[in-house]
Each structure stands twice: as C-alpha cells, then as structure tokens.
Design an enzyme around this catalytic site. Structure first.
Site, mmCIF file in Angstrom:
data_model
loop_
_atom_site.group_PDB
_atom_site.id
_atom_site.type_symbol
_atom_site.label_atom_id
_atom_site.label_comp_id
_atom_site.label_asym_id
_atom_site.label_seq_id
_atom_site.Cartn_x
_atom_site.Cartn_y
_atom_site.Cartn_z
ATOM 1 N N LYS A 168 -5.283 8.988 -9.582
ATOM 2 C CA LYS A 168 -4.725 8.065 -10.574
ATOM 3 C C LYS A 168 -3.308 8.468 -10.933
ATOM 4 C CE LYS A 168 -7.643 4.970 -11.165
ATOM 5 N NZ LYS A 168 -7.862 5.185 -9.714
ATOM 6 N N ASN B 198 -1.692 -12.048 8.159
ATOM 7 C CA ASN B 198 -2.111 -10.754 7.615
ATOM 8 C C ASN B 198 -2.790 -9.976 8.730
ATOM 9 O OD1 ASN B 198 -1.277 -11.685 5.144
ATOM 10 N ND2 ASN B 198 -3.315 -11.797 4.242
ATOM 11 N N GLY B 199 -2.626 -8.664 8.728
ATOM 12 C CA GLY B 199 -3.280 -7.846 9.739
ATOM 13 C C GLY B 199 -2.265 -7.165 10.637
ATOM 14 N N GLU C 107 -10.399 12.091 -8.387
ATOM 15 C CA GLU C 107 -10.032 10.758 -8.863
ATOM 16 C C GLU C 107 -8.927 10.843 -9.911
ATOM 17 O OE1 GLU C 107 -10.005 6.608 -9.802
ATOM 18 O OE2 GLU C 107 -10.377 7.823 -8.015
ATOM 19 N N LYS D 24 -3.740 -3.458 -3.303
ATOM 20 C CA LYS D 24 -5.067 -3.445 -3.913
ATOM 21 C C LYS D 24 -6.169 -3.472 -2.862
ATOM 22 C CE LYS D 24 -8.003 -3.662 -7.321
ATOM 23 N NZ LYS D 24 -8.233 -2.447 -8.119
ATOM 24 N N HIS E 286 -8.451 31.273 -3.891
ATOM 25 C CA HIS E 286 -8.308 31.399 -2.433
ATOM 26 C C HIS E 286 -6.994 30.799 -1.938
ATOM 27 C CE1 HIS E 286 -12.336 32.978 -1.949
ATOM 28 N NE2 HIS E 286 -12.778 32.033 -2.753
ATOM 29 N N ARG F 17 -1.763 -7.567 -5.027
ATOM 30 C CA ARG F 17 -2.214 -6.988 -3.765
ATOM 31 C C ARG F 17 -1.189 -6.015 -3.181
ATOM 32 N NH1 ARG F 17 -6.445 -9.969 -1.299
ATOM 33 N NH2 ARG F 17 -5.747 -9.368 0.759
ATOM 34 N N GLU G 121 -0.802 7.797 -7.968
ATOM 35 C CA GLU G 121 -0.517 6.430 -7.548
ATOM 36 C C GLU G 121 0.256 5.636 -8.584
ATOM 37 O OE1 GLU G 121 -4.084 4.386 -6.473
ATOM 38 O OE2 GLU G 121 -5.130 4.898 -8.312
ATOM 39 N N TRP H 35 3.367 -7.081 3.136
ATOM 40 C CA TRP H 35 3.345 -5.628 2.973
ATOM 41 C C TRP H 35 3.653 -5.043 4.345
ATOM 42 C CZ3 TRP H 35 0.609 -1.264 4.620
ATOM 43 C CH2 TRP H 35 0.663 -0.142 3.783
ATOM 44 N N CYS I 185 -1.349 -8.079 2.375
ATOM 45 C CA CYS I 185 -0.458 -9.231 2.274
ATOM 46 C C CYS I 185 -1.204 -10.396 1.645
ATOM 47 C CB CYS I 185 0.042 -9.647 3.651
ATOM 48 S SG CYS I 185 0.760 -8.315 4.626
#
Length: 608
Positions: free
Chosen positions: A487, A99-100, A483, A603, A506, A27, A490, A73, A2
């Site tokens: 990418k 925030n939190g 990675e 972010k 396997h 963010r 997301e 958020w 947030c």
C-alpha cells in the site's frame, strides 16, 4: 488496464465516448483518443495525457452517431500522441482500439513494412488496422476474423469501417468486452463502469467470441467458426448502478472505499454464518461435507494484494482446518508446469475477476482436471465464469487502484472458507462459536479503527519524509506486513520492504538506522514476546518503531503506536490491515500524491 468504449445509435457519440473514458480512468492509462464516423469519413483526435486533455483537443463541433474511444496503458512505445489509440490503416478508412498484447507484432510489422506499408506508431496494436484493411473479405466481421487469425496474443478489440459507419465489430480473447443494450442504440466497453449511466442490460463476450453491433441490436458468434453460427444469448442485469461509481462527499475513491469497509464486511457475511452448527454456509462453492473432507490440501492463487490475501487465508486454513495450505503468485504458477492434485482445492483470487495471469492459471487447472473455485468481486467476470463456483466478495465496485475493501473482504471470505473446512474436521463447536461471534463483531471493530483516523494521520505525517521503511511481521502478521508495504509503495512512492520479523537478523538489520522507520505488525497472540524482542533489536540500532497492534505494550517501548480493537486472534490480520491502509493513505496525502491513480499502475491487469 486500458479502457475501451464504443457507441452506435442516433445520439451524438462524442460526449458519450468521453464520459465513458472518464469512468474508466481508474484503470490506469497514459493517453486517450476518439474516432468518430461522419459524412466526411473518420475524424480522429488523441493525446498523451488525461481525459481532461482529450476534451480540450476535441473540436467543439465534432459530431457523429458512431465512434470508438480508448485510454491506453503503454506496453509498446512510449506515451505519446502518435502511440495513442485509436489507430488507422494507411487509407484512414479502418479505425481500431485494442487492449492486450500482440506477441508476434514485430514479425507482423516487418511483413507490413516489406509490403510498403508505413506504420505511424511504435505500438503492437496498429498492425491490426492494417491487417483488417488489407483483408479481402467482404464484411467488416470477416475482415476482423481474417486479421486476428494472423496474430498471437491477447486482445479486446473494436473495429470501425468508415465505409459502413452504422456498424461496429468487437471481439475478445483474454481481455474483457461488454455490450450494453439500449433503445435503438448499443454501447461497447471493456468495463461496466463505462456503461452504468446508459444501460441496465449487458452481454459479456466470452473468449474467442465476436460481436457485430448496430443501433438495432447485436449478433455474436465464435470467432473461429467459418459458418459464423450465432452464439447470441439473453442479456443480464448490471450488478451495480451509477451511484456506486460516484464520489459523493469523499475527497477520493480510496478514502470512500476505506470508509465503506464496515458495510462491505457485513454484506460479505450476510447469510453465510450458520449458528446451528457454528460454521459457515457457502452455497456458492457447492461442496458437501463429505467432499470437503476429501480435500487434502488448499492452494491459493492471486496477484498483488490478492496474493497477500491468499497468504493470510492459507495461514487461517492451516490453523482452523489443520490441512496444508499455501499461497502462490498466479503469474508464476502458470509457467512452472505445476503438479495438479485432484485432492487439492485451488482458490483463484481476484478483485476484478479479469486478472490475466490468474485467469490463465484457472484455465491450466481446468485443463489438468483440478478443482478450482473463484474468489472474486464481479459475478459475471471471466474468472467467475471459468470456475463456475466460488465466493462472491460483495465488496461493491472498487475504483481506486489500491485495493482496500476488496482486500478486507478477501480476508473475511477466506476466514469463512477456513471455518467451514475446520468444522467438517476437528474444529470444536466452542471454537466455531467463538469465530462466528468474532466475524460478526468485525464491522463494528472496523468502524472503531476508522474513528481513529485523525490519530493515524498524525503518525503518518511524522514519517512522510522517510525515504525507506521496513514492515515486519511474524506468521499471521507476515502477510499483513507485505500488504502494508505494498500500500505504501503504490500510493506514496516511498520505498518499503516487508520482511518476516525472524529474518531481520539474517541481513536486513544492517540497514537499520535513525532514518529507517520500521512498522511492526504486532497481534496480541502467542508470539507477542518474540515480536517484542524484535523491537528491542531495532531500537538497539537506533531505528524508530511504529507498532500496529491490538495488544498492551510496555510503556516507552515503541516510538509510535497505532492501536486497533482486539479481534479474535485468527481474525486480527483483518483489523491490522485496515489500520495500515489509513497509515499509507495519509502519508501519501501528506506528500500530495494522486492517490486513486498511482503512476505506472492499473486497477485491472489484463496483460502479462
């Protein structure tokens, strides 16, 4: 995650607050709001949606010289107008942004409801406004202290009392708060990005530190100190200017930040290569050669892309220094009662330096006597301060949610650490020279990859309609595959899974078919022949293959190939990763995604 902004001074706070929120949009958030103190008390406007939507609901004549603002958020309650911040107490006198996560919010809500308080939202945050309003303390700072003594969890909070509109109170525990100093005005934010247009001097609050802020200045003290003794210290200069947060001529921040990678790597290397001993010079770590020799193991901790960079670094350290190294998600490390070894070097990796899980892992390590260094992109961040030593990434501000230049610089910084560890052990002068030259060649090699953008974009467009993809790699190609899949997921929302190439047979081979493309990370190393066999297995089942490689391949072996310049074999994962960034970017662009702000993501992840 947030975003928080606060202002007290002589100017109209509304445009300052909204501009601050705009600069925090990267963010990640789902709603936004402002509370402004005026002659008639507090006026609050908020909405589910973007900051642009908030601009439309704020009346044109709204004005005041003190206010707070927030981008939320969601953690408790769906995105909606009533769940958006700021939140008010029942009388409308106290406003807060938070925030939190308050872990005991359900119990607090039940207690408030039992006392006849009607809560207007589903959030955990709203309880703070009511607790502050119900406190019997005389000052707003006292009320905030009293309220927060009743909560469990993490927070970055600003409180505003309509009865004293020239004052804001801010406090942090686990969620960043920064004060910005101006001429007869003060700003507060959760991130310096909101402050760069208005100030060059800042104060970073420490955990459990409270600040009382007026237009004339600020006072800080320990939150749990009954005598409120001052902890005030000199301000520090901001590390980046306003221009660093501007798009310029680029279509979005991800593209801008990918384009900046050659310069970012050059900054990361500058002054850190020692040609006399063909080693690295890492003064920020502060260890002597003898102390490096005493290290028997390296453990790298991070979340998301930082974790994958840690895997890349662990492989480099084992190759070059011949000591055991491994990477682990910081979010898991803190909960498994880890054995902390005094002969292990722990490396905490985070772009923002504020990742809560990684910060908590650092605190656990410090408490148990572990030696931990930070690998961060923000010098004054919480992780940097908690570690006290480490490597600054020098990537520059990264706005897009998807890590690009920060991931690349993590790889480079870890290569420097591996080189230093190797040279104090058995890595020869000749190999040291080869790696020093290889590191110095990286900026031009990355420029060469960026020049291939059009070709990579064409390949990405051909696969934009795929619903699923595999990414595979072997040994040093494995973290690159992870990675690359991250990418793609997301920013394009295409389902992608990464596997070690040897694991395909396997189980995952059952899913290979003509509609399931596989991206094969193919460095030209000693395992090339093994990887070519993997490609044949995929082709035998009709699966399209996209090779990302610096090697020469047999004609007709793969469906498509993305070639990168040949780097030193230990450094190839860095160049291969950049090519996969471009692939994911152009596939997402073809699908029309909001690339800089993918849904549901943030972010800087400052909650569990």
């Amino acid at each position: 995650m947030c975003g928080i902004v606060g202002y007290v001074g002589s100017k109209n706070t509304v445009p300052l607050l909204v501009e601050g929120l705009h600069r925090l949009e990267y963010r990640g958030y789902d709603s936004a709001g402002v509370a402004v103190a005026g002659d008639g008390g507090l006026e609050v406007h908020k909405t589910a949606g973007r900051v642009a939507d908030l601009r439309r609901v704020i009346p044109g004549g709204l004005s005041g010289t003190t206010g707070i603002a927030h981008t939320r958020w969601a953690t408790h309650g769906e995105p909606s107008d009533r769940n958006a911040h700021p939140h008010l107490d029942a009388t409308g006198r106290i406003a807060i942004v938070h925030n939190g996560v308050l872990e005991n919010s359900d119990a607090l809500r039940a207690r408030l409801a039992g006392d006849g308080v009607e809560l207007a939202s589903e959030t955990d945050s709203e309880v703070l406004a009511h607790l502050i309003a119900r406190s019997g303390k005389a000052t707003l700072a006292g009320k905030v202290r009293d309220a927060l003594s009743q909560v469990e969890g993490t927070y970055g909070v600003i409180a505003l009392d309509a009865a004293n509109p020239g004052e804001l109170v801010a406090v942090r525990r686990g969620s960043p708060i920064v004060l910005g100093l101006g001429e007869k005005e003060m700003l507060i934010a959760s991130d310096t990005a909101a402050l760069v247009r208005f100030t060059e001097k800042v104060i970073y609050l420490e955990d459990d530190e409270l600040a009382t802020v007026t237009a004339d200045g600020y006072e800080t003290s320990a939150m749990n100190d009954p005598d409120s003794r001052s902890t005030t210290r000199p301000p520090t200069a901001l590390e980046a200017g306003s221009i660093d947060y501007e798009l310029g001529e680029h279509p979005n921040f991800m593209f801008k930040e990918m384009s900046e990678q050659p310069d970012a790597v050059d900054r990361c290397l500058r002054g850190r290569l020692d040609r006399r001993f063909m080693s690295a010079r890492l003064d920020g770590i502060g260890l002597s050669p003898r102390e490096y020799q005493q290290i028997r193991r390296v453990k790298l901790l991070g979340c998301g892309s930082a974790y994958y960079a840690g895997q890349l670094g662990a492989e480099l350290i084992e190759q070059l220094a011949r000591i055991p190294a491994d990477a682990e998600p910081a979010s898991e490390f803190r909960y498994r009662n880890p054995v902390v070894d005094p002969e292990t070097l722990y490396v905490a990796i985070s772009q923002s330096g504020e990742t809560l899980d990684t910060l908590a892992a650092v605190h656990e390590l410090k408490r148990k006597g572990g030696r931990v260094i930070g690998l961060v992109n923000v010098v004054s961040s919480s992780i940097a301060r908690a570690c006290g030593s480490g490597l600054f990434l020098h990537a520059g501000p990264e706005i897009s949610v998807a890590a690009t230049k920060s991931f690349t610089n993590m790889g480079v910084a870890l290569a420097l650490l591996a080189l230093e560890l190797g040279r104090v052990r058995d890595l020869s002068m000749a190999d040291g020279r080869r790696l020093v030259d290889g590191l110095l060649a990286l900026p031009s090699q990355l420029s060469g990859i960026l020049e291939q953008e059009a070709g990579i974009a064409g390949i990405a467009r051909r696969y934009a309609q795929a619903e699923h993809m595999f990414f595979v790699g072997r040994v040093q190609g494995w973290p690159v595959a992870r990675e690359g899949a991250q990418k793609l997921k997301e920013i394009s929302y295409v389902h992608a899974e990464a596997y070690q190439a040897s694991e395909l047979k396997h189980g995952p081979l059952a899913l290979i078919n003509p509609e399931m493309p596989t991206v094969v990370v193919l460095p030209g190393d000693d395992l090339l022949a093994k990887n070519l066999s993997t490609i044949e297995e995929i082709k035998a089942r009709g699966g399209p293959v996209i090779a990302v490689t610096d090697a020469d391949l047999p004609e007709g072996l793969v469906t498509d190939v993305i070639r990168v310049p040949r780097a030193e074999r230990e450094l190839a994962p860095i160049t291969l990763s950049v090519a996969l960034q471009l692939f994911a970017y152009h596939l997402a662009k073809t699908l029309g995604r909001e690339i800089d702000r993918p849904r549901n993501l943030a972010k800087s992840v400052t909650v569990e």
